[in-house]
Enzyme design. Structure first.
Site, PDB file in Angstrom:
ATOM      1  N   HIS A  56       0.848  -1.203   0.000  1.00 11.44           N
ATOM      2  CA  HIS A  56       0.000   0.000   0.000  1.00 11.44           C
ATOM      3  C   HIS A  56       0.876   1.242   0.000  1.00 11.44           C
ATOM      4  O   HIS A  56       2.087   1.165   0.151  1.00 11.44           O
ATOM      5  CB  HIS A  56      -0.995  -0.007   1.157  1.00 11.44           C
ATOM      6  CG  HIS A  56      -0.389   0.118   2.522  1.00 11.44           C
ATOM      7  ND1 HIS A  56       0.457  -0.822   3.065  1.00 11.44           N
ATOM      8  CD2 HIS A  56      -0.515   1.084   3.478  1.00 11.44           C
ATOM      9  CE1 HIS A  56       0.818  -0.447   4.286  1.00 11.44           C
ATOM     10  NE2 HIS A  56       0.243   0.700   4.558  1.00 11.44           N
ATOM     11  N   HIS A  58       1.305   4.022   1.880  1.00 13.26           N
ATOM     12  CA  HIS A  58       1.775   4.846   2.999  1.00 13.26           C
ATOM     13  C   HIS A  58       3.298   5.052   2.953  1.00 13.26           C
ATOM     14  O   HIS A  58       4.041   4.137   2.595  1.00 13.26           O
ATOM     15  CB  HIS A  58       1.376   4.209   4.341  1.00 13.26           C
ATOM     16  CG  HIS A  58      -0.077   4.430   4.684  1.00 13.26           C
ATOM     17  ND1 HIS A  58      -0.780   3.627   5.552  1.00 13.26           N
ATOM     18  CD2 HIS A  58      -0.951   5.386   4.261  1.00 13.26           C
ATOM     19  CE1 HIS A  58      -2.032   4.076   5.650  1.00 13.26           C
ATOM     20  NE2 HIS A  58      -2.153   5.130   4.881  1.00 13.26           N
ATOM     21  N   ASP A  60       5.654   5.033   5.070  1.00 16.57           N
ATOM     22  CA  ASP A  60       6.529   4.090   5.775  1.00 16.57           C
ATOM     23  C   ASP A  60       6.558   2.714   5.101  1.00 16.57           C
ATOM     24  O   ASP A  60       7.135   1.767   5.649  1.00 16.57           O
ATOM     25  CB  ASP A  60       6.141   3.984   7.257  1.00 16.57           C
ATOM     26  CG  ASP A  60       4.749   3.403   7.465  1.00 16.57           C
ATOM     27  OD1 ASP A  60       3.839   3.742   6.688  1.00 16.57           O
ATOM     28  OD2 ASP A  60       4.572   2.604   8.403  1.00 16.57           O
ATOM     29  N   HIS A  61       5.977   2.625   3.905  1.00 14.10           N
ATOM     30  CA  HIS A  61       6.080   1.391   3.110  1.00 14.10           C
ATOM     31  C   HIS A  61       6.688   1.633   1.736  1.00 14.10           C
ATOM     32  O   HIS A  61       7.113   0.691   1.079  1.00 14.10           O
ATOM     33  CB  HIS A  61       4.702   0.737   2.968  1.00 14.10           C
ATOM     34  CG  HIS A  61       4.200   0.185   4.271  1.00 14.10           C
ATOM     35  ND1 HIS A  61       4.230  -1.148   4.587  1.00 14.10           N
ATOM     36  CD2 HIS A  61       3.724   0.832   5.370  1.00 14.10           C
ATOM     37  CE1 HIS A  61       3.785  -1.316   5.824  1.00 14.10           C
ATOM     38  NE2 HIS A  61       3.462  -0.123   6.319  1.00 14.10           N
ATOM     39  N   HIS A 114      -7.485  -0.665   5.785  1.00 16.87           N
ATOM     40  CA  HIS A 114      -6.410   0.238   6.238  1.00 16.87           C
ATOM     41  C   HIS A 114      -6.257   1.369   5.212  1.00 16.87           C
ATOM     42  O   HIS A 114      -6.251   2.548   5.552  1.00 16.87           O
ATOM     43  CB  HIS A 114      -5.129  -0.576   6.384  1.00 16.87           C
ATOM     44  CG  HIS A 114      -3.934   0.203   6.804  1.00 16.87           C
ATOM     45  ND1 HIS A 114      -3.819   0.770   8.049  1.00 16.87           N
ATOM     46  CD2 HIS A 114      -2.783   0.496   6.153  1.00 16.87           C
ATOM     47  CE1 HIS A 114      -2.654   1.384   8.139  1.00 16.87           C
ATOM     48  NE2 HIS A 114      -2.011   1.243   7.005  1.00 16.87           N
ATOM     49  N   ASP A 133      -0.195  -3.990   6.279  1.00 15.07           N
ATOM     50  CA  ASP A 133      -0.838  -3.380   7.440  1.00 15.07           C
ATOM     51  C   ASP A 133      -2.308  -3.795   7.543  1.00 15.07           C
ATOM     52  O   ASP A 133      -3.124  -3.084   8.121  1.00 15.07           O
ATOM     53  CB  ASP A 133      -0.737  -1.849   7.379  1.00 15.07           C
ATOM     54  CG  ASP A 133       0.681  -1.369   7.672  1.00 15.07           C
ATOM     55  OD1 ASP A 133       1.568  -2.208   7.907  1.00 15.07           O
ATOM     56  OD2 ASP A 133       0.890  -0.138   7.647  1.00 15.07           O
ATOM     57  N   HIS A 171       4.390  -4.435  10.725  1.00 13.09           N
ATOM     58  CA  HIS A 171       4.830  -3.744  11.939  1.00 13.09           C
ATOM     59  C   HIS A 171       4.972  -4.691  13.127  1.00 13.09           C
ATOM     60  O   HIS A 171       4.258  -5.690  13.225  1.00 13.09           O
ATOM     61  CB  HIS A 171       3.838  -2.645  12.346  1.00 13.09           C
ATOM     62  CG  HIS A 171       3.825  -1.476  11.417  1.00 13.09           C
ATOM     63  ND1 HIS A 171       4.675  -0.404  11.556  1.00 13.09           N
ATOM     64  CD2 HIS A 171       3.060  -1.215  10.330  1.00 13.09           C
ATOM     65  CE1 HIS A 171       4.431   0.477  10.596  1.00 13.09           C
ATOM     66  NE2 HIS A 171       3.455   0.005   9.835  1.00 13.09           N
TER      67      HIS A 171
HETATM   68 ZN   LIG Z   1       0.015   1.752   6.468  1.00 16.67          ZN
END
Ligand SMILES: [Zn+2]
Length: 255
Positions: A56, A58, A60-61, A114, A133, A171
């Site tokens: 996805h 985001h 942090d990915h 998410h 996530d 995570h």
């Molecule tokens: Zn995420």
């Protein structure tokens, strides 16, 4: 020869993961939370990243994609529906289809909740799931874009995978998830045992992953929103599972 998975921590609580195909030497990174640890992990294993499989959009990915691609020319695969908000996509895939690299292939499973474009990669022959996530050990992702109903339906699809499927999540949230799970499912012996294990691993600085679908079915309250025991603890006897799920997610947000 079976695929080889290497998992490592990066950023503050992200997991990076590499999956290596010994038959062809191809190696895929699942998301790139940051470039340096991902490149270092590949180097330490003697692998070269040939592909990046994105779950996805985001930051942090995806924020390390550009640098890893510059260093390795890796081929970036992402959900067609989300390609506009993921950097440097080379190939799009669609839910219900496959992602291929080396001699391996993953089923693309749609898991809106998410984010609306979130997908997960299921390597059925290897019994491996990269759940991003969507599904965490003892938890699930926050609902930033999708509805509780969407997320519950997605989790039910993951719950139906074989029990011995290894699950790698995005995570390390298992410690906080364990504390919350014990509050909403206090009489679950399997959960109590898993929580003990998790607290011990965290204290020792060890990862709590991978988990398995079978273990999560027995212990993760977010996969058990249709279990009468959980509805009872929440004071929601007889309510729809998606409503119980929504309440669980709401309480976890506030926990
Ligand atoms: Zn995420």
């Amino acid at each position: 020869m079976a695929a080889d998975v290497h998992m490592f921590t990066c950023l503050s609580d992200n997991f990076g993961a590499l999956i290596h195909d010994p038959a062809t030497g191809a190696t895929a990174a699942i998301d790139v939370p940051e470039a340096e640890p991902v490149l270092a992990a590949a180097k330490a294993k003697g692998w070269t990243i040939s592909h990046i499989l994105v779950t996805h959009h985001h930051p942090d990915h995806v924020q390390g994609i550009e640098a890893v691609k510059a260093a390795t020319k890796a081929h970036v695969i992402a959900n067609a529906a989300d390609a506009h908000r993921i950097p440097l996509v080379d190939e799009t895939v669609a839910p219900g289809g496959k992602a291929r690299f080396g001699s391996l292939e993953a089923d693309i499973i749609d898991t809106p909740g998410h984010t609306v474009g979130h997908i997960v990669y299921h390597f059925a022959s290897e019994k491996i799931l990269f759940s991003g996530d969507t599904l965490f050990s003892l938890g699930c992702g926050r609902l930033f874009e999708g509805t509780p109903q969407q997320m519950w339906e997605a989790l039910k699809v993951l719950r139906a995978l074989p029990d011995d499927t290894a699950v790698y999540c995005g995570h390390e949230y298992t410690g906080s998830n364990a504390k919350f799970s014990l509050m909403v499912d206090p009489d679950n012996a399997a959960l109590k045992a898993r929580a003990e294990e998790v607290f011990g691993l965290r204290e020792a600085g060890q990862p709590t992953l991978p988990t398995t679908i079978g273990q999560e079915k027995a212990t993760n309250p977010f996969l058990r929103a249709d279990d009468a025991a959980i509805a009872a603890v929440l004071g929601m006897r007889g309510r729809l599972p998606a409503e119980v799920f929504a309440e669980l997610r709401e309480r976890k947000n506030k926990a």
